[in-house]
Design a protein around this motif. Structure first.
Motif, PDB file in Angstrom:
ATOM      1  N   LEU A 117       0.834  -1.212   0.000  1.00 35.61           N
ATOM      2  CA  LEU A 117       0.000   0.000   0.000  1.00 35.61           C
ATOM      3  C   LEU A 117       0.872   1.269   0.000  1.00 35.61           C
ATOM      4  O   LEU A 117       0.455   2.315  -0.503  1.00 35.61           O
ATOM      5  CB  LEU A 117      -0.948  -0.011   1.198  1.00 35.61           C
ATOM      6  N   ASP A 118       2.094   1.150   0.550  1.00 35.59           N
ATOM      7  CA  ASP A 118       3.006   2.301   0.525  1.00 35.59           C
ATOM      8  C   ASP A 118       3.307   2.749  -0.908  1.00 35.59           C
ATOM      9  O   ASP A 118       3.747   3.870  -1.121  1.00 35.59           O
ATOM     10  CB  ASP A 118       4.334   1.954   1.231  1.00 35.59           C
ATOM     11  N   HIS A 119       3.068   1.879  -1.876  1.00 31.36           N
ATOM     12  CA  HIS A 119       3.284   2.258  -3.289  1.00 31.36           C
ATOM     13  C   HIS A 119       2.139   3.108  -3.838  1.00 31.36           C
ATOM     14  O   HIS A 119       2.137   3.450  -5.019  1.00 31.36           O
ATOM     15  CB  HIS A 119       3.482   1.003  -4.142  1.00 31.36           C
ATOM     16  N   GLU A 120       1.186   3.432  -2.981  1.00 34.42           N
ATOM     17  CA  GLU A 120       0.075   4.332  -3.335  1.00 34.42           C
ATOM     18  C   GLU A 120      -0.614   3.904  -4.633  1.00 34.42           C
ATOM     19  O   GLU A 120      -0.529   4.573  -5.666  1.00 34.42           O
ATOM     20  CB  GLU A 120       0.569   5.776  -3.418  1.00 34.42           C
ATOM     21  N   PRO A 121      -1.312   2.769  -4.573  1.00 30.47           N
ATOM     22  CA  PRO A 121      -1.899   2.213  -5.799  1.00 30.47           C
ATOM     23  C   PRO A 121      -3.041   3.051  -6.381  1.00 30.47           C
ATOM     24  O   PRO A 121      -3.732   3.760  -5.664  1.00 30.47           O
ATOM     25  CB  PRO A 121      -2.452   0.863  -5.320  1.00 30.47           C
TER      26      PRO A 121
END
Ligand SMILES: NC(=O)c1ccc[n+]([C@@H]2O[C@H](COP(=O)([O-])OP(=O)(O)OC[C@H]3O[C@@H](n4cnc5c(N)ncnc54)[C@H](O)[C@@H]3O)[C@@H](O)[C@H]2O)c1
Length: 423
Positions: A117-121
């Motif tokens: 989720l840290d990859h900001e999907p």
């Protein structure tokens, strides 16, 4: 330098690469989508966070999404299902960030979900709805970026429909599971074969002559019952739905309550999506040496906590995926396979590639559909149009070298009229 990751051992990549390529040979539908995605780049610039079983077939899907222009990251949808060599290959050979280690503890499992989720999907791809659930509860600041998501399994779809009903779902979802070319094949033939594969790999038992009790007669459990019978087991089915129970009877299975089957069975396997289908009062009366396994999505179908409480001391690991519990009531041992988690993934390799070919073709097309229709889709759970199923089945049949008839003009006209009846 390798992309960001948290995996067991990157040096496992070579074996992973070979197995991923092996699976690819059995995935003609996904390959044809890959060829088109390579030209059209329908997912260009889209960040996709996926939470799926890290298997050779998933690796092929991730590569198709990447070829289609997406920036993909992957974590495991189950702590025991990760194939560490596959995770290594995706990182080393495809520059896909992976956060998954077979046998990871619960804290690590959730850290890994947070890492993807840290990859900001812009888009989610989920198997069981854990990713979407965390996104809505603990990471809701990320919701504004999200265009939509897809969901792989029955249990996830049930959770997401419940969210939609409560008005809690904040973006649209395509239920890949609900396409015919997914659940008719993956759930039935894939789970059917691979569940028994898991039980056999874990125990090396001969099924012929054994009494196998199957919890449920839905898509998955029907497949398990069918294959158990095919291997010579006397197969008993338990159900709560009258129509499904009747269907099992007419298909030639013995049908009875789990409490009646409990003292009779040698091997128990549940795949219902329900909780405590194999409960303490069942475990108390099973034969010495009975084996219990689960193939439903979550590890709730067997009351493992109850099993621990009714047993003396800790379980003994008698084979790599078999924990033996000794019951205090003097009735002897119960063998729990794969810790009560999805046995086909915990103790085998999950579904064979040929069947995941269709499921993951649906996933890839669902991602494309979501993007194309994002302006009109509401925060609900959708199924892909029927033509997509027809197309997936057409390519699969073609790859298998099977031709079928087509309607003649006369037949087409006949099927579209109401005037002609009894002659
Ligand atoms: N192992 C895998 O790889 C795999 C693959 C696909 C789906 N799944 C999971 O398997 C589960 C079942 O999926 P499905 O598609 O077969 O669902 P389904 O809805 O087709 O079937 C579930 C069946 O279980 C029955 N059932 C519910 N509670 C029961 C109980 N207490 N006792 C007996 N029967 C009961 C229902 O009546 C229904 O017939 C889900 O959790 C799904 O996510 C696992």
């Amino acid at each position: 330098m390798a992309v960001e990751h948290d995996i067991r051992d990157i040096d496992l990549e070579h074996g992973g690469r070979l197995r991923i390529d092996w699976a690819s040979q059995e995935m003609p539908v996904l390959r044809s989508i890959r060829d088109r995605f390579e030209k059209e780049k329908p997912l260009d610039g889209i960040r996709i966070s996926a939470c799926m079983h890290v298997t050779t077939e998933t690796a092929n899907l991730m590569q198709v999404l990447q070829v289609g222009g997406a920036d993909v990251v992957l974590c495991a949808s189950n702590p025991l299902s990760t194939q560490d060599d596959v995770a290594a290959s995706l990182v080393a050979n495809n520059e896909i960030p992976v956060y998954a280690k077979k046998g990871e503890d619960n804290d690590t499992f959730f850290e890994h979900i947070n890492a993807v989720l840290d990859h900001e999907p812009h888009m989610t791809m989920d198997d069981g709805a854990d990713l979407v659930s965390i996104l809505h509860t603990k990471r809701s600041n990320l919701l504004e970026n999200i265009i939509g998501g897809t969901e792989e399994t029955t249990t996830g779809v049930i959770r997401l429909k419940a969210m939609a009903k409560d008005g809690a779902l904040k973006f649209p979802i395509v239920a890949a599971n609900d396409s015919d070319t997914k659940h008719l094949f993956d759930n039935r033939y894939g789970t059917g074969q691979s569940t028994l594969d898991g039980i056999i790999r874990a125990t090396n038992i001969l099924l012929a002559g054994k009494v196998v009790v199957v919890g449920g007669y839905g898509w998955c459990s029907r497949g398990i019952a069918m294959r158990a019978r095919g291997l010579g087991a006397q197969t008993i089915v338990t159900e709560v739905d009258t129509v499904k129970a009747l269907e099992a009877v007419m298909d030639g299975f013995q049908v009875m309550p789990m409490a009646t089957a409990a003292p009779i069975g040698d091997i128990f396997v549940s795949a219902t999506g329900d909780i405590h289908v194999i409960d303490t009062h069942h475990l108390e009366v099973m034969k010495d040496g009975a084996m219990v396994a689960n193939s439903g999505h979550f590890d709730v179908e067997i009351n493992v906590k109850g099993l621990k409480a009714m047993s003396t001391g800790d379980a003994k690991l008698v084979r790599p995926s078999v924990q033996q519990y000794n019951r205090k009531n003097g009735k002897g041992a119960i063998n729990l396979i794969g810790e009560g988690r999805l046995v086909n993934l915990a103790a085998a390799e999950g579904h064979p590639a040929s069947v995941m070919d269709m499921s993951f073709a649906i996933q890839a097309l669902a991602a494309e559909y979501m993007l194309k229709n994002s302006d009109t889709l509401e925060n609900k759970v959708y199924v892909l149009p029927e033509e997509v199923d027809q197309e997936v089945a057409r390519i699969k049949l073609e790859a298998m070298g099977i031709k079928i008839d087509t309607l003649t003009a006369e037949q087409e006209a006949y099927l579209n009229q109401w005037q002609v009846g009894t002659h």
